[in-house]
Write a protein that holds these residues in place. Structure first.
Motif: not given
Ligand code: MG
Ligand code: GH3
Ligand code: MG
Length: 513
Positions: A395, A438-439
């Motif tokens: 992340d 955004e992982e």
């Molecule tokens: Mg995240």
């Protein structure tokens, strides 16, 4: 009109019938051996009938004998020709033996010789010779015709084809009729004292010839002319058909193929087959063009059309050998146009791609990543030699700030860049997916925790050092979990927990277990 004039006229009519039928059949396929021998048979009957027509009406003994000798060319030969033709028609292999051919034609030559040189005007033929001649000629005709009929009969009996059975029936019946008529009028009736019947064998034989004519016209007897048959097939075929000689030059091409490729025949005949392929497939085909015995198949080969576009095809090369001397003669090329299949396949691939990948980053999407995890857990469980399976969750740290400071669009670009960096680092060691915003997730089959950590560290370090656009600097946090008999859901949760721990412990670091 007296009797002999009538017989003479009838004989002349039969000459026309023989000539007409013979030529008619011959013209259907001038190259076929059967058609040629049939013409010869008709010619033989025609000579016989023609000479008899004149013999009947000649008052002069000498002229009668001359015509009789000419007619012998016919009546000495047709029995042998008939037997030979029957063997050809029934595809009897015995015909290949020279001794058999010799046995078939020797009597014909012998009796012709005897008729011409040992009988006739001014020749005193010894009784023994004439006895040998009459008995011999009778036996020759009788035995040969019986054999022919038996062969025809057996041929029909043995065959499973209805057409052949029908042909055999017609031929047997129409050969038996003149045979019996001759036997009755020339042998049995005189023996029984009914007097002498006129010799009308040349008329009776019309029945047999008409029988052959009938099977030809009605039941397409004698093989269909190969050329026509071939063109018929070629043009009905959806596939492209080409013939190559031993040098792989195109020597024959179907009309359908020409239409598809847009060439005129002269533009392509005698060209090397590689003319139709673009550079990238030439080498592949090169190997197929060489003189190899077995059939070769190539899939997804693009054929160049005249206009420069391509047709995707599946190609089969079938080599043709002359088996007697094991000589490579050339090959038949069948090319299946797979444009539609190709297009479908492409669309399918596109759809599949869309279903499993994330549109922004082109990484595997969440759903497909889970499928991969399940699949790899199964693989791991099934493997005898267990090398390990690791799951990595990543992340980006404080990504919200990137959006806030540079805008969402720029944030998207950064996500793409990070994705590429991940792909570069993982390479073919595993799978990279976008698990959410955004992982990211990385699945590493056949990888123990040490190696996974090493990869994770490379990634972490790489991102940390990487200079994004606008001088942006980023870090990310990573959780790595080695698979240990948990469920896929549990494995994901465990990795996620480790990632959370990495965040808690200060970010830009790896937690693993
Ligand atoms: Mg995240
Ligand atoms: P941290 O993970 O270090 O705790 O901080 P963070 O700021 O990254 O925290 P959080 O996970 O709460 O924020 C994620 C942000 O990522 C929220 C959202 O704006 C952004 N984001 C998620 N998906 C996208 C995307 O597809 N494009 C862009 N530009 N931003 C995205
Ligand atoms: Mg974050």
């Amino acid at each position: 009109m007296d009797k002999s004039s009538l017989f003479s006229a009838l004989s002349l009519v039969s000459v026309f019938v023989y000539i007409y039928v013979g030529i008619y059949i011959f013209k259907q396929n001038t190259k076929s051996l059967i058609h040629r021998w049939f013409l010869l048979l008709c010619t033989s009957y025609a000579i016989w009938s023609f000479a008899y027509a004149f013999a009947y009406v000649s008052n002069d003994q000498f002229i009668f004998i001359v015509w009789n000798k000419i007619s012998a060319i016919g009546w000495c030969s047709f029995t042998a020709i008939t037997l030979y033709l029957v063997l050809l028609i029934t595809e009897n292999r015995i015909i290949k033996k020279r001794i058999v051919r010799l046995m078939i034609f020797t009597p014909a030559v012998l009796f012709l010789y005897m008729t011409v040189f040992l009988f006739g005007y001014g020749i005193k033929t010894p009784t023994i010779i004439s006895n040998i001649f009459y008995i011999g000629d009778f036996l020759y005709n009788f035995i040969f015709l019986i054999i022919s009929i038996i062969i025809l009969f057996a041929w029909g009996l043995k065959s499973d084809s209805k057409r052949i059975k029908k042909q055999s029936n017609i031929l047997v019946v129409t050969s038996i009729i003149p045979f019996l008529l001759n036997l009755m009028t020339q042998t049995i009736a005189p023996l029984l004292g009914f007097g002498k019947f006129p010799q009308l064998g040349q008329l009776y034989a019309i029945i047999m010839i008409m029988g052959v004519y009938m099977v030809i016209t009605k039941y397409k007897f004698l093989r269909l002319p190969e050329k026509f048959l071939f063109e018929e097939i070629e043009d009905k075929m959806m596939d492209m058909v080409l013939f190559l000689n031993e040098k792989n030059q195109i020597i024959r091409i179907s009309k359908h193929t020409l239409n598809l490729l847009g060439f005129e025949e002269y533009e392509i005949l005698n060209k090397d087959i590689r003319y139709l392929f673009n550079e990238s497939v030439k080498t592949k085909i090169d190997n197929g063009c060489i003189k190899e015995e077995e059939e070769k198949k190539y899939n997804d080969i693009e054929i160049l059309k005249k206009d420069g576009t391509n047709i995707p095809t599946n190609i089969t090369f079938t080599p043709i050998f002359d088996n007697r001397i094991h000589d490579f003669l050339g090959s038949v090329l069948v090319m299946q146009d797979i444009s539609i299949e190709y297009e479908l396949r492409r669309k399918n691939e596109q759809l599949h791609e869309r279903a499993i990948k994330d549109s922004l980053t082109k990484l595997y999407n969440h759903q497909y990543s889970v499928e991969i995890i399940i699949k790899e857990i199964n693989n791991f469980n099934a493997a005898v030699d267990k090398k390990g399976l690791c799951l990595m969750m990543l992340d980006i740290d404080y990504f919200k700030n990137v959006n806030d400071n540079y805008g969402h669009l720029f944030g998207d670009q950064v996500l793409e860049t990070v994705s590429n960096l991940l792909l570069e680092n993982v390479n073919d060691r595993g799978y990279v997916g976008r698990f959410g915003g955004e992982e990211f997730i990385i699945i590493l089959p056949q990888t123990g925790i040490d190696k996974a950590y090493e990869i994770g560290e490379k990634i972490r370090n790489g991102i940390e050092k990487y200079k994004f656009d606008k001088g942006l600097k980023l870090t990310l946090s990573i959780g790595i979990k080695q698979f240990k008999d948990e469920s896929s859901v549990q494995l994901v949760k465990n990795a996620d927990d480790l990632l959370y721990k990495a965040k808690e412990n200060g970010r830009n670091r790896i937690e693993y277990n």
